[in-house]
Design a protein around this motif. Structure first.
Motif, PDB file in Angstrom:
ATOM      1  N   GLN A  56      43.185  97.079 -45.585  1.00 15.16           N
ATOM      2  CA  GLN A  56      42.413  98.331 -45.653  1.00 15.16           C
ATOM      3  C   GLN A  56      43.253  99.517 -46.104  1.00 15.16           C
ATOM      4  OE1 GLN A  56      40.671  97.864 -41.520  1.00 15.16           O
ATOM      5  NE2 GLN A  56      38.912  98.709 -42.614  1.00 15.16           N
ATOM      6  N   CYS A 100      32.826  99.172 -39.443  1.00 13.35           N
ATOM      7  CA  CYS A 100      34.100  98.950 -40.128  1.00 13.35           C
ATOM      8  C   CYS A 100      34.453 100.231 -40.870  1.00 13.35           C
ATOM      9  CB  CYS A 100      33.954  97.800 -41.130  1.00 13.35           C
ATOM     10  SG  CYS A 100      35.436  97.532 -42.120  1.00 13.35           S
ATOM     11  N   LEU A 101      35.716 100.618 -40.801  1.00 12.87           N
ATOM     12  CA  LEU A 101      36.141 101.853 -41.476  1.00 12.87           C
ATOM     13  C   LEU A 101      35.937 101.767 -42.989  1.00 12.87           C
ATOM     14  CD1 LEU A 101      39.404 102.450 -39.430  1.00 12.87           C
ATOM     15  CD2 LEU A 101      37.324 103.858 -39.356  1.00 12.87           C
ATOM     16  N   HIS A 142      37.153  90.670 -36.016  1.00 14.10           N
ATOM     17  CA  HIS A 142      36.846  91.543 -37.153  1.00 14.10           C
ATOM     18  C   HIS A 142      38.089  91.740 -38.033  1.00 14.10           C
ATOM     19  CE1 HIS A 142      34.795  94.967 -39.192  1.00 14.10           C
ATOM     20  NE2 HIS A 142      36.042  95.351 -39.367  1.00 14.10           N
ATOM     21  N   HIS A 146      39.285  90.526 -42.078  1.00 14.74           N
ATOM     22  CA  HIS A 146      39.905  91.324 -43.151  1.00 14.74           C
ATOM     23  C   HIS A 146      41.057  90.573 -43.810  1.00 14.74           C
ATOM     24  CE1 HIS A 146      37.932  95.195 -43.255  1.00 14.74           C
ATOM     25  NE2 HIS A 146      38.006  95.330 -41.940  1.00 14.74           N
TER      26      HIS A 146
HETATM   27 NI    NI Z   1      36.938  96.613 -40.697  1.00 16.18          NI
END
Ligand code: NI
Length: 182
Positions: A56, A100-101, A142, A146
């Protein structure tokens, strides 16, 4: 473009190709990676989330940071970095809303194991085993998604996608523009 070395990092949005890659195992922790992790924690305390996975922030390595106490005052925080995580036990099933960001503003029901045990390494290469349920179990599953390049969108039902179509398209467009316009 973000050239300030101490500013919080930008979180990549859905649409950025780096989010879809399978991340590689961490073979050593060097100074740049430690610095990146420091900045991921700085970022974590200003965004509305409890964990950030390396992809991310544009780093396709298998680790993530989290803090189940992120809302506490600085002295009571519990920052954890989990490197090369592997789930060693899992049980039960629970469905709850998950965000989720990389999908700001979107929450969808996701089925997860209710309790998990995960093994990995800390920054010094020491093995750590963590186990828990509830939000912790959901967080770990989660963030591990990713590391596989698997995103919240992959957990959506066709009806979720129809209902959220407009918002998903907006996010995807900003994600394709990349990291702070770079
Ligand atoms: Ni996320």
């Amino acid at each position: 473009m973000n050239r300030d070395d101490s500013a919080p990092l930008s979180i990549l949005s859905f649409g950025d190709p780096r989010l879809f890659r399978k991340s590689e195992e961490v073979l050593s922790v060097d100074a740049p990676m430690k610095h990146l992790i420091d900045r991921m924690f700085e970022t974590l305390y200003v965004v509305p989330g409890i964990g950030i996975a390396a992809p991310q922030v544009g780093c396709n390595l298998r680790f993530f940071v989290f803090d189940m106490n992120r809302r506490a005052e600085p002295g009571k925080r519990k920052p954890v970095t989990l490197i090369n995580p592997v789930v060693t036990a899992q049980e039960g099933v629970v469905t709850e809303d998950e965000g989720c960001l990389s999908f700001p503003g979107i929450f969808i029901p996701v089925e997860r194991y209710a309790r998990i045990e995960v093994k990995g390494f800390d920054l010094d290469g020491k093995e750590i085993v963590l186990e828990g349920e509830g939000l912790f179990a959901r967080l770990v599953q989660h963030e591990m998604d990713h590391l596989e390049g698997f995103l919240l969108s992959d957990r959506m039902t066709p009806w979720d996608k129809i209902r959220l179509k407009t918002r998903i398209r907006e996010i995807e467009k900003s994600g394709k523009r990349g990291f702070r316009g770079e």
